[in-house]
Structure formats: C-alpha cells, structure tokens
Design a protein around this motif. Structure first.
Motif, PDB file in Angstrom:
ATOM      1  N   ALA A   1      27.199   3.745  40.315  1.00 29.84           N
ATOM      2  CA  ALA A   1      26.229   3.435  39.262  1.00 29.84           C
ATOM      3  C   ALA A   1      25.170   4.517  39.169  1.00 29.84           C
ATOM      4  O   ALA A   1      24.762   4.922  38.069  1.00 29.84           O
ATOM      5  N   ARG A   2      24.708   4.997  40.319  1.00 30.58           N
ATOM      6  CA  ARG A   2      23.701   6.062  40.320  1.00 30.58           C
ATOM      7  C   ARG A   2      24.271   7.347  39.734  1.00 30.58           C
ATOM      8  O   ARG A   2      23.577   8.076  39.017  1.00 30.58           O
ATOM      9  N   ARG A   3      25.522   7.629  40.019  1.00 28.11           N
ATOM     10  CA  ARG A   3      26.146   8.838  39.482  1.00 28.11           C
ATOM     11  C   ARG A   3      26.303   8.752  37.962  1.00 28.11           C
ATOM     12  O   ARG A   3      26.107   9.746  37.266  1.00 28.11           O
ATOM     13  N   ILE A   4      26.629   7.565  37.461  1.00 26.79           N
ATOM     14  CA  ILE A   4      26.713   7.370  36.012  1.00 26.79           C
ATOM     15  C   ILE A   4      25.342   7.613  35.374  1.00 26.79           C
ATOM     16  O   ILE A   4      25.225   8.257  34.326  1.00 26.79           O
ATOM     17  N   GLN A   5      24.296   7.113  36.025  1.00 28.44           N
ATOM     18  CA  GLN A   5      22.942   7.308  35.509  1.00 28.44           C
ATOM     19  C   GLN A   5      22.561   8.781  35.537  1.00 28.44           C
ATOM     20  O   GLN A   5      21.953   9.294  34.592  1.00 28.44           O
ATOM     21  N   CYS A   6      22.928   9.475  36.611  1.00 27.96           N
ATOM     22  CA  CYS A   6      22.665  10.915  36.711  1.00 27.96           C
ATOM     23  C   CYS A   6      23.411  11.663  35.620  1.00 27.96           C
ATOM     24  O   CYS A   6      22.863  12.587  34.992  1.00 27.96           O
TER      25      CYS A   6
ATOM     26  N   ARG B   1      27.142  21.474  31.023  1.00 26.03           N
ATOM     27  CA  ARG B   1      27.671  22.721  30.477  1.00 26.03           C
ATOM     28  C   ARG B   1      26.914  23.073  29.198  1.00 26.03           C
ATOM     29  O   ARG B   1      26.206  22.239  28.633  1.00 26.03           O
ATOM     30  N   ALA B   2      27.088  24.293  28.759  1.00 21.42           N
ATOM     31  CA  ALA B   2      26.345  24.761  27.593  1.00 21.42           C
ATOM     32  C   ALA B   2      26.757  24.049  26.310  1.00 21.42           C
ATOM     33  O   ALA B   2      26.040  24.126  25.312  1.00 21.42           O
ATOM     34  N   ASP B   3      27.885  23.355  26.315  1.00 21.45           N
ATOM     35  CA  ASP B   3      28.274  22.582  25.131  1.00 21.45           C
ATOM     36  C   ASP B   3      27.619  21.204  25.114  1.00 21.45           C
ATOM     37  O   ASP B   3      27.842  20.409  24.208  1.00 21.45           O
ATOM     38  N   GLY B   4      26.826  20.904  26.135  1.00 22.24           N
ATOM     39  CA  GLY B   4      26.113  19.639  26.208  1.00 22.24           C
ATOM     40  C   GLY B   4      26.811  18.567  27.011  1.00 22.24           C
ATOM     41  O   GLY B   4      26.242  17.494  27.232  1.00 22.24           O
ATOM     42  N   SER B   5      28.023  18.823  27.471  1.00 18.05           N
ATOM     43  CA  SER B   5      28.759  17.833  28.251  1.00 18.05           C
ATOM     44  C   SER B   5      28.326  17.874  29.715  1.00 18.05           C
ATOM     45  O   SER B   5      27.877  18.902  30.217  1.00 18.05           O
ATOM     46  N   ALA B   6      28.446  16.749  30.382  1.00 23.95           N
ATOM     47  CA  ALA B   6      28.133  16.658  31.803  1.00 23.95           C
ATOM     48  C   ALA B   6      29.410  16.431  32.587  1.00 23.95           C
ATOM     49  O   ALA B   6      30.308  15.709  32.145  1.00 23.95           O
ATOM     50  N   SER B   7      29.513  17.052  33.738  1.00 26.31           N
ATOM     51  CA  SER B   7      30.715  16.916  34.560  1.00 26.31           C
ATOM     52  C   SER B   7      30.362  17.086  36.027  1.00 26.31           C
ATOM     53  O   SER B   7      29.238  17.462  36.370  1.00 26.31           O
ATOM     54  N   PHE B   8      31.324  16.799  36.876  1.00 29.48           N
ATOM     55  CA  PHE B   8      31.130  16.868  38.326  1.00 29.48           C
ATOM     56  C   PHE B   8      31.821  18.113  38.867  1.00 29.48           C
ATOM     57  O   PHE B   8      32.985  18.369  38.565  1.00 29.48           O
ATOM     58  N   LEU B   9      31.096  18.913  39.645  1.00 33.68           N
ATOM     59  CA  LEU B   9      31.676  20.082  40.296  1.00 33.68           C
ATOM     60  C   LEU B   9      31.879  19.774  41.775  1.00 33.68           C
ATOM     61  O   LEU B   9      30.906  19.496  42.486  1.00 33.68           O
ATOM     62  N   PRO B  10      33.109  19.805  42.260  1.00 32.71           N
ATOM     63  CA  PRO B  10      33.338  19.533  43.682  1.00 32.71           C
ATOM     64  C   PRO B  10      32.865  20.696  44.538  1.00 32.71           C
ATOM     65  O   PRO B  10      32.905  21.853  44.119  1.00 32.71           O
ATOM     66  N   GLU B  11      32.407  20.393  45.730  1.00 28.69           N
ATOM     67  CA  GLU B  11      31.935  21.455  46.616  1.00 28.69           C
ATOM     68  C   GLU B  11      33.086  22.310  47.142  1.00 28.69           C
ATOM     69  O   GLU B  11      32.856  23.343  47.773  1.00 28.69           O
TER      70      GLU B  11
END
Length: 310
Positions: free
Chosen positions: A39-44, A278-288
């Motif tokens: 839930a916190r990740r969705i909010q982030c 990203r610069a297109d406005g989308s949000a995504s997760f980057l794995p370490e």
C-alpha cells in the motif's frame, strides 16, 4: 448421589492454545507487513506520477523544465545574495501549493531561499514524502527535506562546472543541474528512456541536508547515478573531508575547494529497489540488481544508448 465435575481448561490446554495463537501471529505478521508495504509503495508511485504530471504542466507553460538550482556555490558573487532556490519552489503552483509560492515570490532574487518565510519553508508537503521512509517528512534547519530528487545525470555533481562546458561535458547529462533549462526536445534518447525523479532516504541526523529543497547550494535536491541503487557507500557533500573518501582513489574526483563535488545516490526503504519517475511522466520500479551501466544510460538524456529490459 452423582458427583459433579467442574468444566474448564487445564493449564496444559491453555498453554497449547497460547502457543497456537503465537504461531498464527508469526505466520500472519509478514503477510500483514507485506500488505502494508504494498500500500505504501502504491502511494509512493502515485506521488511520483503526480510530480511527473506537475513537471509536464510546468513545461507546457514555460517551454522547458525548471532549473535544478539557481545558486552555483563557489561561483556565487560573494558580495551578492545567491538565490539558492531549487526546482521544488518553481513547481509549487503546479502541485496545488500556489499559496506557498505567492508568499515567497517577492523574495526571489533578493535574498537566499533558506531565509524566506519560515512557516512556508517548514511546511511538509506530503506529495514529496515516501510513506515507507521512517524519517520521511523531515524538517531541517533550512526547512522541509523531501524524498524525491531530480536527475542530474551519471557523473560527479560538480556545482561550479555544472552549467558550463567542462571536463564533464556541456552542463550535466541529466535534466536538472545548476541553472539548467532542459526541454523535452533535448531528451534525444526518448522520454520513456530517461529518468526525471528518483528516491533518496532521509537521514536521521539533524544536520544532514540531503533532500534540502530550500537551500540549493550543494545540489542536495538532485541525485546522480555515479553509484548503484542502495549502495552501501555514504553520500558526500562539498567539504574538505571528501579527500578521505575511499571512492576518490578510483573515481578521479577533482580536488576539494572551488569546483568541489557532491554525490547523492538513489536509495529507498522499498525492498529490492527504488521508485522513479521517467521523463514521460510515468512511474516505475527500478530493481537494485539493475546493471550500473544501464542505470547510467537511464540518467543520461542523450547518450544514444539502447535501453534493454531489466
């Protein structure tokens, strides 16, 4: 006469029940924690999407993204008043905080941002706080310090050279740096292949200025991908102590003093990686686990590298 027998639990039975309840709690607790983190990740994610949308609205209005910061640290006129304003202040009207912007607007260009209205500076804007960070929402000496910072590029964050041609190139390779004015047309690698914002972790140390939005002097409102996600190496600030940093031996950093450097890496408390816009406005997760080179390619707006899957 029939003898009666009292009904109830024996001590052994009670202990067995308690043990079973304990086992069930132990089994369910990780699932509850995972659900809360999800839930916190969705909010982030939502926070970062809204930030990307705000930047696009700013770009539609002015034709370019706001400057990462207006102060150049060592190159500031010692007799003048460096602005020290960061991109954060510029987009306040686009994140439903126009009232805050209007209060500090008369001070722009006449005094440092870290001396402006204290109430405004110390106002925590929840849209810039990662709910997973236990130190999120920090208010430092200069004011609110957030979790979301701009992409300055893949190189050392050299303030004095960040806006001019240098050994590190024309300005910096990202979207935000000293007196930057990057437009979407300048992102030749494609907006979906270039980072705009990423996460940092707030420090519990009171004097740590990472994520400082109100004192753009040491590039604290930006990150670079010089090192990998969640690197165990510490962030560093432009002081003489950087000379003792072990990275120095391998990264060929310039000497401390005029032109000294800072570096802030992507970090989060989300398990396994960080959230980015990203610069297109989308949000995504980057794995370490993403390769260091691919991470650098994502932060470079125009290196021509092909972004592979990860």
């Amino acid at each position: 006469m029939q003898s009666s027998r009292l009904k109830g639990f024996t001590l052994v039975e009670l202990l067995v029940v308690i043990a079973i309840i304990g086992v069930l709690i132990a089994l369910l607790l990780p699932a509850v924690q995972q659900a809360r983190e999800a839930a916190r990740r969705i909010q982030c994610t939502n926070h970062l999407k809204q930030l990307g949308l705000a930047m696009h609205n700013y770009h539609d209005t002015f034709g370019n993204l706001p400057a990462g910061q207006f102060s150049q640290q060592q190159l500031d006129d010692p007799n003048g008043q460096p602005n020290r304003m960061t991109w954060y202040v510029s987009i306040l009207p686009f994140v439903e905080q126009k009232a805050m912007y209007d209060i500090v607007k008369p001070n722009m260009g006449t005094s440092p941002a870290n001396t402006w209205n204290e109430t405004v500076r110390k106002t925590v804007v929840e849209g810039f706080v990662c709910p997973s960070d236990p130190n999120g929402g920090k208010v430092g000496t200069d004011g609110f310090q957030g979790n979301y910072v701009g992409n300055s590029g893949h190189d050392i964050m050299v303030q004095a050279n960040a806006a001019t041609p240098s050994t590190h190139g024309e300005g910096m390779s990202g979207l935000f740096f000293v007196k930057s004015h990057i437009g979407l047309k300048d992102i030749t690698d494609g907006t979906s292949n270039t980072l705009m914002f990423g996460e940092i972790r707030q420090s519990p140390q009171a004097n740590c200025t990472i994520g400082n939005y109100w004192n753009g002097w040491g590039m604290e409102s930006m990150f670079s991908t010089l090192f990998w996600i969640n690197t165990p190496a510490p962030d560093f600030v432009p002081t003489g102590t950087v000379a003792d940093n072990p990275w120095r031996k391998t990264q060929e950093m310039p000497a401390a003093g005029p032109g000294s450097q800072t570096n802030y890496s992507l970090r989060s408390t989300h398990p396994g990686g960080v959230m980015v816009t990203r610069a297109d406005g989308s949000a995504s997760f980057l794995p370490e686990t993403i390769s260091s080179q691919l991470l650098k390619d994502l932060s470079n707006r125009g290196d021509g590298s092909v972004i592979t899957s990860f």
